[in-house]
Each structure stands twice: as structure tokens, then as C-alpha cells.
Design a protein around this motif. Sequence first.
Motif, mmCIF file in Angstrom:
data_model
loop_
_atom_site.group_PDB
_atom_site.id
_atom_site.type_symbol
_atom_site.label_atom_id
_atom_site.label_comp_id
_atom_site.label_asym_id
_atom_site.label_seq_id
_atom_site.Cartn_x
_atom_site.Cartn_y
_atom_site.Cartn_z
ATOM 1 N N LEU A 234 0.835 -1.189 0.000
ATOM 2 C CA LEU A 234 0.000 0.000 0.000
ATOM 3 C C LEU A 234 0.875 1.246 0.000
ATOM 4 C CD1 LEU A 234 -2.898 1.189 0.360
ATOM 5 C CD2 LEU A 234 -2.456 1.106 2.819
ATOM 6 N N ILE A 235 0.625 2.144 -0.938
ATOM 7 C CA ILE A 235 1.296 3.444 -0.934
ATOM 8 C C ILE A 235 0.476 4.394 -0.071
ATOM 9 C CG2 ILE A 235 1.998 5.428 -2.307
ATOM 10 C CD1 ILE A 235 2.297 3.496 -4.699
ATOM 11 N N LYS A 236 -0.807 4.513 -0.399
ATOM 12 C CA LYS A 236 -1.721 5.352 0.379
ATOM 13 C C LYS A 236 -3.142 5.081 -0.077
ATOM 14 C CE LYS A 236 -1.947 9.403 -2.590
ATOM 15 N NZ LYS A 236 -1.990 10.838 -2.631
ATOM 16 N N TRP A 237 -4.089 5.590 0.671
ATOM 17 C CA TRP A 237 -5.484 5.557 0.246
ATOM 18 C C TRP A 237 -6.088 6.917 0.545
ATOM 19 C CZ3 TRP A 237 -9.337 6.516 3.726
ATOM 20 C CH2 TRP A 237 -9.062 6.310 5.068
ATOM 21 N N ASP A 238 -7.147 7.249 -0.199
ATOM 22 C CA ASP A 238 -7.787 8.544 -0.039
ATOM 23 C C ASP A 238 -9.262 8.421 -0.388
ATOM 24 O OD1 ASP A 238 -8.004 11.227 0.527
ATOM 25 O OD2 ASP A 238 -6.885 11.905 -1.212
ATOM 26 N N PHE A 239 -10.087 9.251 0.243
ATOM 27 C CA PHE A 239 -11.509 9.271 -0.074
ATOM 28 C C PHE A 239 -11.713 9.785 -1.488
ATOM 29 C CE2 PHE A 239 -11.591 9.583 4.555
ATOM 30 C CZ PHE A 239 -12.482 8.570 4.851
ATOM 31 N N HIS B 249 1.838 -0.372 -4.901
ATOM 32 C CA HIS B 249 3.164 -0.469 -5.516
ATOM 33 C C HIS B 249 3.556 -1.943 -5.585
ATOM 34 C CE1 HIS B 249 7.388 0.355 -6.343
ATOM 35 N NE2 HIS B 249 7.693 -0.475 -5.373
ATOM 36 N N PRO B 250 3.847 -2.463 -6.787
ATOM 37 C CA PRO B 250 4.317 -3.843 -6.893
ATOM 38 C C PRO B 250 5.734 -3.953 -6.332
ATOM 39 C CG PRO B 250 3.905 -2.895 -9.082
ATOM 40 C CD PRO B 250 3.681 -1.840 -8.072
ATOM 41 N N ASP C 53 3.297 1.346 -10.595
ATOM 42 C CA ASP C 53 2.330 1.620 -9.540
ATOM 43 C C ASP C 53 0.956 1.774 -10.173
ATOM 44 O OD1 ASP C 53 4.533 1.691 -7.898
ATOM 45 O OD2 ASP C 53 4.451 3.846 -7.519
ATOM 46 N N PHE C 54 -0.089 1.448 -9.423
ATOM 47 C CA PHE C 54 -1.438 1.614 -9.944
ATOM 48 C C PHE C 54 -2.387 1.910 -8.793
ATOM 49 C CE2 PHE C 54 -1.414 -2.775 -8.720
ATOM 50 C CZ PHE C 54 -2.719 -3.062 -8.339
#
Length: 74
Positions: free
Chosen positions: A5-10, A31-32, A39-40
Motif C-alpha cells: 500500500l502506498i496510500k489511500w484517499d476518499f 506499488h508492486p 504503480d497503480f
Amino acid sequence: MKYELIKWDFCSQSATDEQGNYSVKVTIALHPTDGIAADFSNDIEIPLSNELTGWQVDAAIETAVNNYVTEINK
């Protein structure tokens, strides 16, 4: 291939229905770890309820994000 996990956002929130249920859409950036792929990001929709406290909503979102990352790494 494994992902971290790189990040998450609403992203968005749905309207609340008559029972007080709604959902939020969260964008998860990944991030693989093998360095081959790029990255996706992916959106997931998380069902919630107005009966939950703010802390419970935060916990439900964190759990859904962690479950997604766990599932994609199987």
C-alpha cells in the motif's frame, strides 16, 4: 507478484438511504514489490451506516483497505 500500500484517499460518498446506510468510495494506491510493473490505483466501495461512530467508520475503512491489500496479495 506482491503489492504494498502506498496510500489511500476518499474519492466520494453516496447519498444516505432511508435506513441510514451509505457508502464511501476509496482510492487505493499500490506499488508492486517486484519492481517490474508500474504503480497503480483501484477504487473500492465500502458500505457504512449512520449508526456507526466516527471511530467505527475509520476502523471499517482501514479494515476494508487492509482486506483488499491482503486479498490482492494471495
